[in-house]
Design a protein around this motif. Structure first.
Motif, PDB file in Angstrom:
ATOM      1  N   ARG A   1     -13.894  -2.232  -3.790  1.00 52.28           N
ATOM      2  CA  ARG A   1     -14.127  -2.571  -2.386  1.00 52.28           C
ATOM      3  C   ARG A   1     -12.761  -2.791  -1.733  1.00 52.28           C
ATOM      4  O   ARG A   1     -11.819  -3.237  -2.406  1.00 52.28           O
ATOM      5  CB  ARG A   1     -14.966  -3.841  -2.283  1.00 52.28           C
ATOM      6  N   PRO A   2     -12.652  -2.501  -0.434  1.00 53.97           N
ATOM      7  CA  PRO A   2     -11.343  -2.685   0.221  1.00 53.97           C
ATOM      8  C   PRO A   2     -10.834  -4.117   0.093  1.00 53.97           C
ATOM      9  O   PRO A   2      -9.628  -4.335  -0.014  1.00 53.97           O
ATOM     10  CB  PRO A   2     -11.598  -2.314   1.680  1.00 53.97           C
ATOM     11  N   GLU A   3     -11.767  -5.085   0.073  1.00 48.03           N
ATOM     12  CA  GLU A   3     -11.326  -6.489  -0.031  1.00 48.03           C
ATOM     13  C   GLU A   3     -10.651  -6.731  -1.381  1.00 48.03           C
ATOM     14  O   GLU A   3      -9.689  -7.491  -1.473  1.00 48.03           O
ATOM     15  CB  GLU A   3     -12.505  -7.469   0.094  1.00 48.03           C
ATOM     16  N   GLN A   4     -11.179  -6.084  -2.427  1.00 48.36           N
ATOM     17  CA  GLN A   4     -10.591  -6.263  -3.763  1.00 48.36           C
ATOM     18  C   GLN A   4      -9.170  -5.702  -3.790  1.00 48.36           C
ATOM     19  O   GLN A   4      -8.256  -6.302  -4.354  1.00 48.36           O
ATOM     20  CB  GLN A   4     -11.441  -5.545  -4.811  1.00 48.36           C
ATOM     21  N   LEU A   5      -9.033  -4.533  -3.162  1.00 49.64           N
ATOM     22  CA  LEU A   5      -7.709  -3.898  -3.119  1.00 49.64           C
ATOM     23  C   LEU A   5      -6.725  -4.776  -2.342  1.00 49.64           C
ATOM     24  O   LEU A   5      -5.575  -4.979  -2.753  1.00 49.64           O
ATOM     25  CB  LEU A   5      -7.859  -2.512  -2.457  1.00 49.64           C
ATOM     26  N   ALA A   6      -7.215  -5.312  -1.213  1.00 51.27           N
ATOM     27  CA  ALA A   6      -6.359  -6.190  -0.398  1.00 51.27           C
ATOM     28  C   ALA A   6      -5.988  -7.446  -1.182  1.00 51.27           C
ATOM     29  O   ALA A   6      -4.831  -7.885  -1.147  1.00 51.27           O
ATOM     30  CB  ALA A   6      -7.071  -6.554   0.897  1.00 51.27           C
ATOM     31  N   LEU A   7      -6.961  -8.003  -1.930  1.00 49.79           N
ATOM     32  CA  LEU A   7      -6.686  -9.210  -2.715  1.00 49.79           C
ATOM     33  C   LEU A   7      -5.624  -8.923  -3.785  1.00 49.79           C
ATOM     34  O   LEU A   7      -4.692  -9.713  -3.987  1.00 49.79           O
ATOM     35  CB  LEU A   7      -7.984  -9.711  -3.380  1.00 49.79           C
ATOM     36  N   ALA A   8      -5.752  -7.758  -4.428  1.00 47.23           N
ATOM     37  CA  ALA A   8      -4.780  -7.402  -5.470  1.00 47.23           C
ATOM     38  C   ALA A   8      -3.382  -7.313  -4.871  1.00 47.23           C
ATOM     39  O   ALA A   8      -2.416  -7.864  -5.412  1.00 47.23           O
ATOM     40  CB  ALA A   8      -5.174  -6.080  -6.119  1.00 47.23           C
TER      41      ALA A   8
ATOM     42  N   PHE B   1       0.831  -1.211   0.000  1.00 43.91           N
ATOM     43  CA  PHE B   1       0.000   0.000   0.000  1.00 43.91           C
ATOM     44  C   PHE B   1       0.865   1.261   0.000  1.00 43.91           C
ATOM     45  O   PHE B   1       0.570   2.222  -0.708  1.00 43.91           O
ATOM     46  CB  PHE B   1      -0.953  -0.014   1.204  1.00 43.91           C
ATOM     47  N   SER B   2       1.936   1.242   0.802  1.00 42.94           N
ATOM     48  CA  SER B   2       2.824   2.418   0.833  1.00 42.94           C
ATOM     49  C   SER B   2       3.413   2.681  -0.545  1.00 42.94           C
ATOM     50  O   SER B   2       3.674   3.819  -0.926  1.00 42.94           O
ATOM     51  CB  SER B   2       3.958   2.192   1.824  1.00 42.94           C
ATOM     52  N   GLN B   3       3.626   1.594  -1.288  1.00 45.34           N
ATOM     53  CA  GLN B   3       4.175   1.676  -2.638  1.00 45.34           C
ATOM     54  C   GLN B   3       3.389   2.654  -3.527  1.00 45.34           C
ATOM     55  O   GLN B   3       3.952   3.317  -4.383  1.00 45.34           O
ATOM     56  CB  GLN B   3       4.079   0.262  -3.237  1.00 45.34           C
TER      57      GLN B   3
ATOM     58  N   ILE C   1      -8.155   0.204   5.164  1.00 45.15           N
ATOM     59  CA  ILE C   1      -7.747   0.582   3.801  1.00 45.15           C
ATOM     60  C   ILE C   1      -8.455   1.876   3.389  1.00 45.15           C
ATOM     61  O   ILE C   1      -7.875   2.732   2.721  1.00 45.15           O
ATOM     62  CB  ILE C   1      -8.075  -0.562   2.805  1.00 45.15           C
ATOM     63  N   LEU C   2      -9.700   2.019   3.841  1.00 44.52           N
ATOM     64  CA  LEU C   2     -10.470   3.215   3.491  1.00 44.52           C
ATOM     65  C   LEU C   2      -9.887   4.469   4.125  1.00 44.52           C
ATOM     66  O   LEU C   2     -10.162   5.586   3.692  1.00 44.52           O
ATOM     67  CB  LEU C   2     -11.935   3.049   3.948  1.00 44.52           C
ATOM     68  N   LEU C   3      -9.104   4.283   5.166  1.00 47.37           N
ATOM     69  CA  LEU C   3      -8.582   5.453   5.908  1.00 47.37           C
ATOM     70  C   LEU C   3      -7.134   5.778   5.549  1.00 47.37           C
ATOM     71  O   LEU C   3      -6.598   6.783   6.013  1.00 47.37           O
ATOM     72  CB  LEU C   3      -8.680   5.205   7.412  1.00 47.37           C
TER      73      LEU C   3
ATOM     74  N   ALA D   1      -1.244  -7.407   6.376  1.00 52.54           N
ATOM     75  CA  ALA D   1      -1.986  -6.774   7.482  1.00 52.54           C
ATOM     76  C   ALA D   1      -1.124  -5.699   8.150  1.00 52.54           C
ATOM     77  O   ALA D   1      -1.603  -4.593   8.437  1.00 52.54           O
ATOM     78  CB  ALA D   1      -2.399  -7.833   8.492  1.00 52.54           C
ATOM     79  N   PHE D   2       0.137  -6.014   8.365  1.00 52.30           N
ATOM     80  CA  PHE D   2       1.032  -4.996   8.951  1.00 52.30           C
ATOM     81  C   PHE D   2       1.217  -3.826   7.992  1.00 52.30           C
ATOM     82  O   PHE D   2       1.304  -2.677   8.407  1.00 52.30           O
ATOM     83  CB  PHE D   2       2.390  -5.627   9.291  1.00 52.30           C
ATOM     84  N   GLY D   3       1.290  -4.143   6.725  1.00 60.82           N
ATOM     85  CA  GLY D   3       1.455  -3.089   5.710  1.00 60.82           C
ATOM     86  C   GLY D   3       0.271  -2.140   5.680  1.00 60.82           C
ATOM     87  O   GLY D   3       0.445  -0.926   5.532  1.00 60.82           O
ATOM     88  N   ILE D   4      -0.934  -2.688   5.842  1.00 60.44           N
ATOM     89  CA  ILE D   4      -2.140  -1.844   5.842  1.00 60.44           C
ATOM     90  C   ILE D   4      -2.117  -0.947   7.086  1.00 60.44           C
ATOM     91  O   ILE D   4      -2.411   0.248   7.017  1.00 60.44           O
ATOM     92  CB  ILE D   4      -3.415  -2.728   5.824  1.00 60.44           C
ATOM     93  N   THR D   5      -1.737  -1.524   8.212  1.00 60.32           N
ATOM     94  CA  THR D   5      -1.741  -0.763   9.467  1.00 60.32           C
ATOM     95  C   THR D   5      -0.701   0.348   9.464  1.00 60.32           C
ATOM     96  O   THR D   5      -0.953   1.436   9.992  1.00 60.32           O
ATOM     97  CB  THR D   5      -1.441  -1.725  10.645  1.00 60.32           C
TER      98      THR D   5
END
Lengths: 256, 580
Positions: free
Chosen positions: B429-436, B413-415, B572-574, B487-491
């Protein structure tokens, strides 16, 4: 106008950054087929309002509806009809213009053959076809801006939100974008744009909203704004009288 | 305005910027600054004491005998050549290291046009930029070279003139090297775009740094076969090589030769060498500066930076016709992000260096393990290695994948950086983004893991059943690792980075992810590999052991692959809104 026809509608839209009030209690609507100009001095809250409408920022209070969908509760449905051009066109520098447009087409779930056709059309329209296979890294500011506008048009959106769309563009490109926006509005799209160029707002926009210090201080057609401002002739005079005209007069006096 | 006054003004402005950054920095950043300064001073003082002590030891009556054994002549020759090779080294190292900082200062800082359009002498702007660029490197190099040279002076009781002259010559060598480096920067930027040059240098720097760190491991692995007696003549050759630098015809040697003549009391020769080297350094600096200034003004360097130009190779690439198909079982937005991320990662050399590091790391360990298996000292280890070679193959593969997965999943995500608005404003949807992002990390990691397992299995002659089970273990453990790191990357996602090393919001997230990741690897490997091994050692059937390993390990890994990202996916939304 009929509220049901509104493609953008805000209800008490408010955003605070910590204790700082960015936007407070905005209530307005933008209808299909109109170009709505959003004016205000620097830091008045224009970009924050636009970011809340396109779902990039969560409102502290209130709601924004796009095509009848609450942007916070139904973000996917709302975002699927929006095309957005930010103030600064940060794009993936390591993609080519063509790859970027195809990527945007994928994001908006467009059929594969339509993605390729539309990308090629837009690249031609914005005179980017020569540089289409060069990395965005090598694009000038104007080329990036045109790529961002092309990306916003990829999925033929019903709502266009544009933050300073003509900033940094040469007169020809600026004219092209103005013509495209007019055509889009003619086809029923709601165009919501911010600009600092009064001439663009005065000539292009069907209605104008003026925001100052986070609050909407005026909204209406040019005639309605003139009537509100005791017969001020130009939009510039109306804008200055509503957002701090005397200060500008003092500055002009000092510089004289 | 005089040149010196203008330079002073510009440097003072830089000092203010630095001071403001320091004042507004967090407490721990200020603490880190303070620790760095104390550390550097400690290194300088320690270096001085160490060189004083060691060089004094060379005055011992037995020292010449030791040098004769090494075949390097007398210690006096080595001692006298120290200033020569140190000052020559400073010149060469400054030339190399100044390149990147000058490139950044002159072409990528963005304030050159502002400064050159102000009523300051243009030369002052260039001098200030040059000084500003080389000052940090100068301080760093001085922390090592000054203690060495002053320690030498203290050990051999050189006269008082020696000490200030060392400092003066160090300054002059650095200035001349920086001037030359500025010219080279101009020439290179003429041919290649500045930003690309910067990326290539960062990539090469990271790769060389990583290889240097791993050199020890490799040299240890290969060095076991080398006769240790051969090291003494090799040392002698190095010393002789260093002595060879002290030749009168090399301008690089003049400052050192001047110092040598000074300490010998050959005053006229010393004066000649020192005046020559000072004049040459000052001349090189002024000429380089003036040439760089003229080239900059003429717009000579900008030719290659023009936007939108395409190289013949790029133009010939049939990208227009390139049509990448979609995978039927993946939603187009997910596939689009996967494809986009692979392109961006491949093309951005800064990212590529971070991705290649774990792979090179793994290859080095593969070489070490294979060589370790053949060593004469480890026959027993060899037997164990051959019996359980497939376990080793899996361990090595997982080790390599871990680094890659951490980089790809945690930074996924930081990328996105400042481009995050593009995916955030899209109907995803956030799940789609996470899956990608999960796929972007999982696919290359598992591919590399599988290739490593297969290659090692072929080299070790492992049975097909073992290979398949090993591959299954790698796939499942990499999947779990990807979920955990994502999960750590999202946080801890951070979008306002400029250097890829600053992609996480806090270093703590990275440390915690490493610790939790290590624990996960341990548990999953114990389940996947430990259970079959235990059943095998207890004399049970292999199939039962593997079935138990697959059911327990597979369930555990699948859970970790899915649950942690699901727990944090609403964040992810935040992303990008924190701190607002």
């Amino acid at each position: 106008m009929d509220e049901d026809r509104a493609l953008i509608r805000t209800v008490d839209l408010t955003k605070y950054y910590g204790r700082h009030r960015a936007v407070e209690g905005l209530n307005f609507a933008v209808y299909g087929g109109e170009i709505f100009g959003f004016l205000g001095p620097n830091g008045a809250g224009k970009t924050t309002t636009m970011k809340m409408i396109v779902g990039l920022l969560r409102p502290t209070r209130g709601q924004a509806f796009v095509a009848g969908h609450d942007v916070v509760r139904e973000p996917v449905a709302a975002k699927s009809v929006i095309g957005y051009v930010p103030e600064e066109p940060h794009l993936y520098a390591k993609l080519s213009g063509r790859e970027f447009l195809r990527f945007v087409g994928d994001l908006y779930n467009m059929p594969a053959d339509q993605v390729n056709r539309r990308a090629d059309e837009l690249l031609r329209l914005f005179d980017l076809d020569e540089a289409a296979d060069s990395l965005i890294d090598s694009y000038s500011h104007g080329m990036r801006q045109k790529t961002a506008v092309a990306a916003a048009l990829m999925h033929d959106p019903r709502v266009l939100v544009l933050d300073e769309p003509t900033a940094g563009l040469d007169p020809r490109s600026a004219r092209l974008i103005k013509d495209i926006l007019r055509q889009m509005a003619g086809r029923g799209t709601a165009v919501f744009l911010s600009t600092h160029i009064m001439e663009i707002a005065e000539r292009m926009c069907d209605r104008i909203g003026i925001i100052n210090a986070g609050q909407l201080v005026a909204i209406g057609t040019m005639e309605e704004l003139r009537a509100m401002s005791a017969g001020q002739a130009s939009l510039e005079d109306i804008f200055l009288s509503l957002t701090g005209g005397p200060e500008y007069a003092e500055i002009a006096e000092v510089l004289r | 305005m005089t040149l010196s006054r203008a330079v002073w003004k510009l440097l003072r402005a830089q000092w203010w910027i630095w001071l403001n950054n320091f004042r507004r920095a967090r407490g721990r950043t200020r603490f880190a600054y303070a620790i760095s300064v104390v550390f550097l001073l400690g290194v300088a003082m320690g270096g001085f004491a160490l060189s004083w002590a060691l060089l004094s030891a060379l005055r011992h009556p037995r020292a010449p005998a030791g040098f004769e054994v090494a075949g390097s002549g007398s210690p006096a020759a080595l001692i006298e050549s120290i200033p020569v090779w140190t000052l020559s080294g400073v010149f060469l190292v400054t030339c190399v290291f100044s390149f990147q900082v000058l490139l950044q200062a002159l072409y990528l800082s963005g304030d050159m046009d502002l400064l050159l359009s102000s009523p300051l002498p243009a030369r002052a702007v260039f001098v200030a930029k040059l000084l500003q660029a080389i000052l940090p490197n100068f301080v760093l190099f001085s922390a090592f070279t000054l203690p060495l040279l002053w320690g030498l002076g203290a050990a051999y009781e050189y006269n008082a003139l020696y000490y200030p002259l060392v400092l003066l010559l160090l300054v002059l060598q650095t200035l001349a090297a920086a001037g030359l480096s500025a010219l080279v920067v101009m020439v290179v930027v003429r041919v290649f775009p500045a930003r690309r040059v910067f990326e290539v240098i960062s990539f090469l720097g990271a790769m060389i740094g990583m290889l240097c760190v791993q050199w020890y491991n490799l040299s240890y692995s290969f060095g076991r076969d080398v006769d240790s007696d051969a090291a003494v003549p090799a040392l002698g050759q190095i010393v002789s090589g260093l002595n060879c630098l002290s030749v009168f015809w090399s301008p690089l040697a003049w400052p050192g030769l001047g110092l040598r003549a000074l300490v010998r009391g050959e005053w006229l020769l010393a004066l000649a060498y020192l005046v020559l080297s000072a004049g040459l350094a000052a001349g090189v600096f002024v000429l380089s500066l003036s040439a760089a200034e003229r080239l900059y003004y003429s717009g000579w360097f900008k030719v290659r930076s023009a936007p939108g130009r395409k190289s013949k190779r790029a133009a010939a690439r049939p990208t227009e016709k390139e049509r990448v198909g979609r995978l039927p079982f993946l939603p187009p937005p997910v596939w689009g992000i996967v494809l986009k991320d692979f392109r961006v990662l491949r093309r951005d050399l800064r990212n590529l260096s971070q991705l290649l590091s774990p792979i090179i790391f793994a290859l080095i360990y593969v070489v070490m393990v294979l060589r370790g298996g053949r060593s004469s000292t480890g026959e027993q280890a060899m037997a164990v290695f051959q019996e359980y070679s497939f376990y080793f193959a899996v361990l090595i593969a997982l080790f390599a994948c871990w680094g890659l997965t951490m980089r790809l999943a945690m930074m996924g995500f930081s990328q996105e950086g400042r481009n995050y608005w593009i995916v955030k404003s899209a109907p995803l949807r956030p799940e789609q983004l996470a899956l990608a992002k999960w796929l972007v990390a999982f696919l290359p990691s598992v591919a590399i893991g599988a290739v490593l397992v297969a290659a090692l299995a072929v080299m070790q002659g492992v049975a097909l059943g073992d290979v398949l089970y090993g591959l299954l273990a790698v796939v499942m453990i990499v999947a779990g690792n990807t979920g955990l790191n994502l999960a750590f990357g999202i946080t801890g996602a951070r979008l306002d980075w400029t250097d890829p090393r600053q992609m996480m919001s806090t270093q703590g997230v990275g440390c915690l992810a490493s610790l939790v990741g290590m624990a996960f690897q341990g548990v999953s490997m114990a389940l996947f590999l430990g259970l079959p091994l235990a059943v095998h050692l207890l004399g049970g059937p292999v199939l039962i052991g593997r079935l138990a390993g697959f059911i327990t390990g597979g369930t555990f890994c699948a859970g970790v692959a899915v649950l942690p990202p699901l727990l944090v996916h609403q964040r992810i939304l935040l992303i990008g809104e924190e701190g607002l």
